[in-house]
Every structure is written in structure tokens, then in C-alpha cells.
Design an enzyme around this catalytic site. Structure first.
Site, short mmCIF file in Angstrom:
data_model
loop_
_atom_site.label_atom_id
_atom_site.label_comp_id
_atom_site.label_asym_id
_atom_site.label_seq_id
_atom_site.Cartn_x
_atom_site.Cartn_y
_atom_site.Cartn_z
N ASP A 117 37.36 32.66 43.18
CA ASP A 117 36.35 33.69 42.98
C ASP A 117 36.17 34.48 44.27
OD1 ASP A 117 35.87 32.98 40.35
OD2 ASP A 117 34.26 31.58 40.87
N ASP A 127 36.82 37.02 35.09
CA ASP A 127 35.45 36.88 34.60
C ASP A 127 34.87 38.24 34.22
OD1 ASP A 127 35.57 34.15 35.17
OD2 ASP A 127 34.80 34.44 37.19
#
Length: 228
Positions: free
Chosen positions: A138, A171
């Protein structure tokens, strides 16, 4: 639009997602020391690892991660079939593109889970094998809010709230796809599926006389072939 072109949308999401993760791993330092401000203090690039699902939720070890990865594999297969089915039903292009974005994002994170434990050696400590135990990379850090909610607010007043999600391109694609489906659900699922159901009923009604005619013709051939 041919059905395979929708899979190109998913492929584009996968390529952009994987390139961004490679660049972050290659050129950024993990954690706070490598943080890069983008828009002031509220949006930054921040290299971190997510061992589980959204918001860092994990299934119990030692096989929780493996089960999660296998579930994702089944899910992306089902989404791929759903795209083809929607195309066969002449669903709106916007709906199928949103589903393709969701599939691309799911595959992007699935690649991390399957391979990153080997490629980037980022499997959690104690993992039984690096395969299927990779951690998701991330990097998009939205530092939205942290503080005490007003005491006048019912139920949650006076509690501490931290709202600073860290996510990635995959995401984002999933979130945007789901959000657009929710926003335009009446346009995507309303008149279209009513029309599709009516067409299917017409096709079934038209097929019944043909089936009866074929059965009668087959019976006539059998009767003609039997000896008198």
C-alpha cells in the site's frame, strides 16, 4: 463492444497497479522516513505492507492467509464469468466496465498475495511458505482526520476517531467500481434487466414450437425407418 475488450480494462488496472507497487518497493523507503507529501499533510505517499484484507484485518494463522488467497482466486474467477454473462445479456457498458475495474483490482491484490512473498520476500514472520503468503503493498495515504468527536453527537460523541486509510491502485479501482454501481444502480439494473428478462421469455416462447417440430420430425424418421 466485444466481451474480451472488457477484460482489457481489468488488465489495464492490473498493469498500472503492479507498476506502482514495483516503483514504491524499488524507490521508496518503508514507513515514515520514506513518506512523500503530495497535497499538503492530508495526502501522501507512504510505503507500508498489509498482511490481510482491507484495513489490515487478518484471518487466524497459520492457514488464514492461504484461505484468504484461495477465496480471492475463486472470487476473481467468478467475476470474470459474470462479465461474460452480463455481455451476453446486453448489459450497459458502464456496468460491465465497473465490474471489470473490480476484477482488475481484485487480481492486482491477488498477485501480491501469491507472489510477493517470493519476489519481494515480504511474507510475515512465521509463514509456513512464502508462496500465497505475500503482503499487499500500500502507498496512497489519505490523512483525513484524527481527533475527538464533538460531545453533542449522539452515540459517538466524545470518542477518538482516526481516519487515515492507506491503500493502493487496486483498492482504488475496486472502490470506484463499487461506488459507481451504487450511484447508477437504477440506470444499470433497472430497465435493462426488465428488458433482458422480456427478451429471454420471448426466446423461450419462440424455441418451444421449434423443439416440438424437431421432436415430431425425429419421430417421423423413426417411424419411416421401422419395417412395416
Amino acid at each position: 463492444m466485444k466481451y474480451w475488450k472488457y477484460y482489457l480494462v481489468a488488465l489495464l488496472v492490473i498493469v498500472v497497479d503492479q507498476l506502482s507497487k514495483w516503483a514504491v518497493h524499488r524507490y521508496m523507503v518503508m514507513g515514515l522516513p520514506g513518506e512523500i507529501p503530495v497535497f499538503g499533510d492530508w495526502f501522501k505517499l507512504h510505503y507500508t505492507l498489509n498482511p490481510g484484507m482491507a484495513f489490515g484485518v487478518e484471518l487466524p494463522p497459520p492457514y488464514g492467509k492461504l484461505l484468504l488467497t484461495l477465496f480471492r482466486l475463486v472470487a476473481v474467477t467468478g467475476i470474470g464469468y459474470y462479465i461474460y454473462r452480463l455481455w451476453k445479456q446486453h448489459a450497459p457498458n458502464g456496468l460491465i466496465i465497473c465490474i471489470a475495474m473490480i476484477q482488475g483490482g481484485a487480481i492486482g491484490n491477488l498477485v501480491d498475495s501469491i507472489f510477493y512473498g517470493v519476489i519481494y520476500d515480504n511474507a510475515p514472520f512465521g509463514a509456513p511458505t512464502p508462496w500465497f503468503h505475500g503482503q499487499v503493498i500500500d502507498m496512497l495515504y489519505a490523512d483525513l482526520y484524527e481527533g475527538i468527536l464533538p460531545s453533542t453527537w449522539p452515540l459517538v460523541g466524545g470518542t477518538h476517531l482516526s481516519l487515515w486509510p492507506i491503500f493502493n491502485i487496486a483498492d482504488s479501482a475496486i472502490f470506484v467500481g463499487v461506488a459507481l454501481i451504487l450511484i447508477f444502480q437504477n440506470r444499470f439494473y433497472g430497465p435493462h434487466f426488465e428488458a433482458a428478462e422480456a427478451r429471454a421469455a420471448q426466446e423461450r416462447a419462440a424455441a418451444q414450437p421449434l423443439a416440438a417440430s424437431d421432436a415430431a420430425a425425429a419421430q417421423a424418421r423413426r417411424d419411416a425407418s421401422e419395417p412395416a
